[in-house]
Scaffold this active site. Sequence first.
Site, PDB file in Angstrom:
ATOM      1  N   HIS A  87      -2.262   7.639  -2.993  1.00 60.40           N
ATOM      2  CA  HIS A  87      -3.389   6.700  -2.953  1.00 60.40           C
ATOM      3  C   HIS A  87      -3.863   6.490  -1.512  1.00 60.40           C
ATOM      4  O   HIS A  87      -5.070   6.534  -1.234  1.00 60.40           O
ATOM      5  CB  HIS A  87      -2.990   5.363  -3.580  1.00 60.40           C
ATOM      6  N   ASP A 100      -5.115  -5.114  -9.645  1.00 56.98           N
ATOM      7  CA  ASP A 100      -5.714  -5.695  -8.437  1.00 56.98           C
ATOM      8  C   ASP A 100      -7.181  -5.263  -8.370  1.00 56.98           C
ATOM      9  O   ASP A 100      -7.545  -4.347  -7.630  1.00 56.98           O
ATOM     10  CB  ASP A 100      -4.933  -5.210  -7.210  1.00 56.98           C
ATOM     11  N   TYR A 116       0.895  -1.167   0.000  1.00 57.61           N
ATOM     12  CA  TYR A 116       0.000   0.000   0.000  1.00 57.61           C
ATOM     13  C   TYR A 116       0.924   1.204   0.000  1.00 57.61           C
ATOM     14  O   TYR A 116       0.890   2.027   0.894  1.00 57.61           O
ATOM     15  CB  TYR A 116      -0.844  -0.086   1.282  1.00 57.61           C
ATOM     16  N   TYR A 163     -13.697  -4.389   5.733  1.00 63.70           N
ATOM     17  CA  TYR A 163     -12.260  -4.302   5.960  1.00 63.70           C
ATOM     18  C   TYR A 163     -11.838  -4.026   7.405  1.00 63.70           C
ATOM     19  O   TYR A 163     -10.678  -4.154   7.748  1.00 63.70           O
ATOM     20  CB  TYR A 163     -11.630  -3.289   5.010  1.00 63.70           C
ATOM     21  N   GLN A 173     -15.556  -4.062  -0.003  1.00 65.52           N
ATOM     22  CA  GLN A 173     -14.353  -3.716   0.762  1.00 65.52           C
ATOM     23  C   GLN A 173     -14.642  -2.767   1.931  1.00 65.52           C
ATOM     24  O   GLN A 173     -14.174  -2.983   3.052  1.00 65.52           O
ATOM     25  CB  GLN A 173     -13.334  -3.065  -0.191  1.00 65.52           C
ATOM     26  N   LYS A 209     -11.366  -8.164  -2.600  1.00 66.31           N
ATOM     27  CA  LYS A 209     -10.125  -8.226  -3.383  1.00 66.31           C
ATOM     28  C   LYS A 209      -9.855  -9.600  -3.989  1.00 66.31           C
ATOM     29  O   LYS A 209      -9.241  -9.692  -5.046  1.00 66.31           O
ATOM     30  CB  LYS A 209      -8.937  -7.882  -2.471  1.00 66.31           C
ATOM     31  N   ARG A 247     -12.292   7.218   5.702  1.00 67.43           N
ATOM     32  CA  ARG A 247     -12.167   7.402   7.144  1.00 67.43           C
ATOM     33  C   ARG A 247     -12.313   8.853   7.570  1.00 67.43           C
ATOM     34  O   ARG A 247     -13.389   9.286   7.950  1.00 67.43           O
ATOM     35  CB  ARG A 247     -10.820   6.845   7.636  1.00 67.43           C
TER      36      ARG A 247
HETATM   37 CA    CA Z   1      -4.224  -3.378  -4.139  1.00 67.31          CA
END
Ligand code: CA
Length: 427
Positions: free
Chosen positions: A144, A244, A139, A255, A251, A264, A153
């Site tokens: 991103h 991906d 990540y 998550y 998600q 995913k 969030r």
């Molecule tokens: Ca990814």
Amino acid sequence: MPNAHTHPALKSWIPVPADHQFPIQNLPYGIFSTADLSPRVGVAIGDYVLDLHEIAMLDLLIPVKGLPAREVFAQPSLNAFMALGPAVWSATRGAISSLLSTNNTTLQHNQSLRDKVLLPQSEVQMHLPIQIGDYTDFYSSMQHATNVGIMFRDPANALLPNWKHIPVGYHGRASSVVVSGTDLHRPQGQLKGPADAVPKFGASRKLDFELEMAWVVGVGNPLGHPIKADQWRDHVFGFCIFNDWSARDIQSWEYVPLGPFLGKNFGSSLSPWVVTAEALTPFLIEGQEQDPEVLPYLQTSGPTHLDIELEVWLQPAGGQAHKISQSNYKHLYWSVAQQLAHHTVNGCNMRPGDLCASGTISGTERSSWGSLLELSWNGTEPITLPDGATRTFLEDGDTIIMKAYQDLNGIRIGFGEVRGTILPTVS
Ligand code: CA
């Protein structure tokens, strides 16, 4: 600095146009088959595949110390070859480069041999290049992670406190990693919007891609023995393009607290040609400054980031492909060296064929963002295609095509492409 086999002056007797992505300086490895030939190892040169199994059976490779060529090139994956290590990788690449260069006449002047070992890429089927043991997704793009943090969030604390200290990642699923050209059905699952009191079940309405690069482990490490950041080139065989695919509505509900799961693991797409770390040496650059300073085990000497142009194209069913993002691998905050060092610092063992993806690669400009989640700002700002159609997330029949390449000294090193089409849900 380019070595002998990446030098821009090197030329092949196989005609390769100046802007072609597979010149003699590249020589990526893949697994191919035809109606008559079982899956085996090949190397891309121009529009052809060099059949390494056939080359080995004809004893045409200059003997490479430690290379059981007749065995490793007959395999339906690169794993056995990759496990032999960087000295064999480099010597093999040198031998192939020599066979294909203008000053070598072995193949060049023997038409019947050439017909036997060189096949047009348009006539072969490509397969997954590696048998993937474990797949990890990082990540590592700050833009991103910031964009997702704002949307999912808290805009005021978009980047979590650990992000600049740890190359954050999670263990993904290897079984659903597919080769480019494999179409995927829209997943279904539990969906719960912010206004819903309880989740409902259905097909994802927020199906997305993620623009990533992936690196392939050639040589692993024994359990309990970390790999140092500066040793990454002894372990990483090469790089591919990676999509991906992500179902954002699945998600965002699932998550917390353990991370991505069914949003995913329904599919990820890998490009078929593995571009070797050696071929990418001329494209190594310094990354952006890391502040705060990272812990010693994450520090590297010399350049460990890669300057590779990335593109995402969206093609609606029956329509034209349209470029919707232009990014670059160099936008990652964390490098492959740091990802590998972090992955193994606790003693975790890597094995030949393990696959590690970068995480979505987004640059600072909106045009360089690497997912529809970001490009449409979670569906609130649709993007418009040339035919007037709009997209927030993917529709059935949409094809996503990702490309990666870089030019240097008049030479283009390309990764080919990774593509996949979204099929309707199987209910
Ligand atoms: Ca990814």
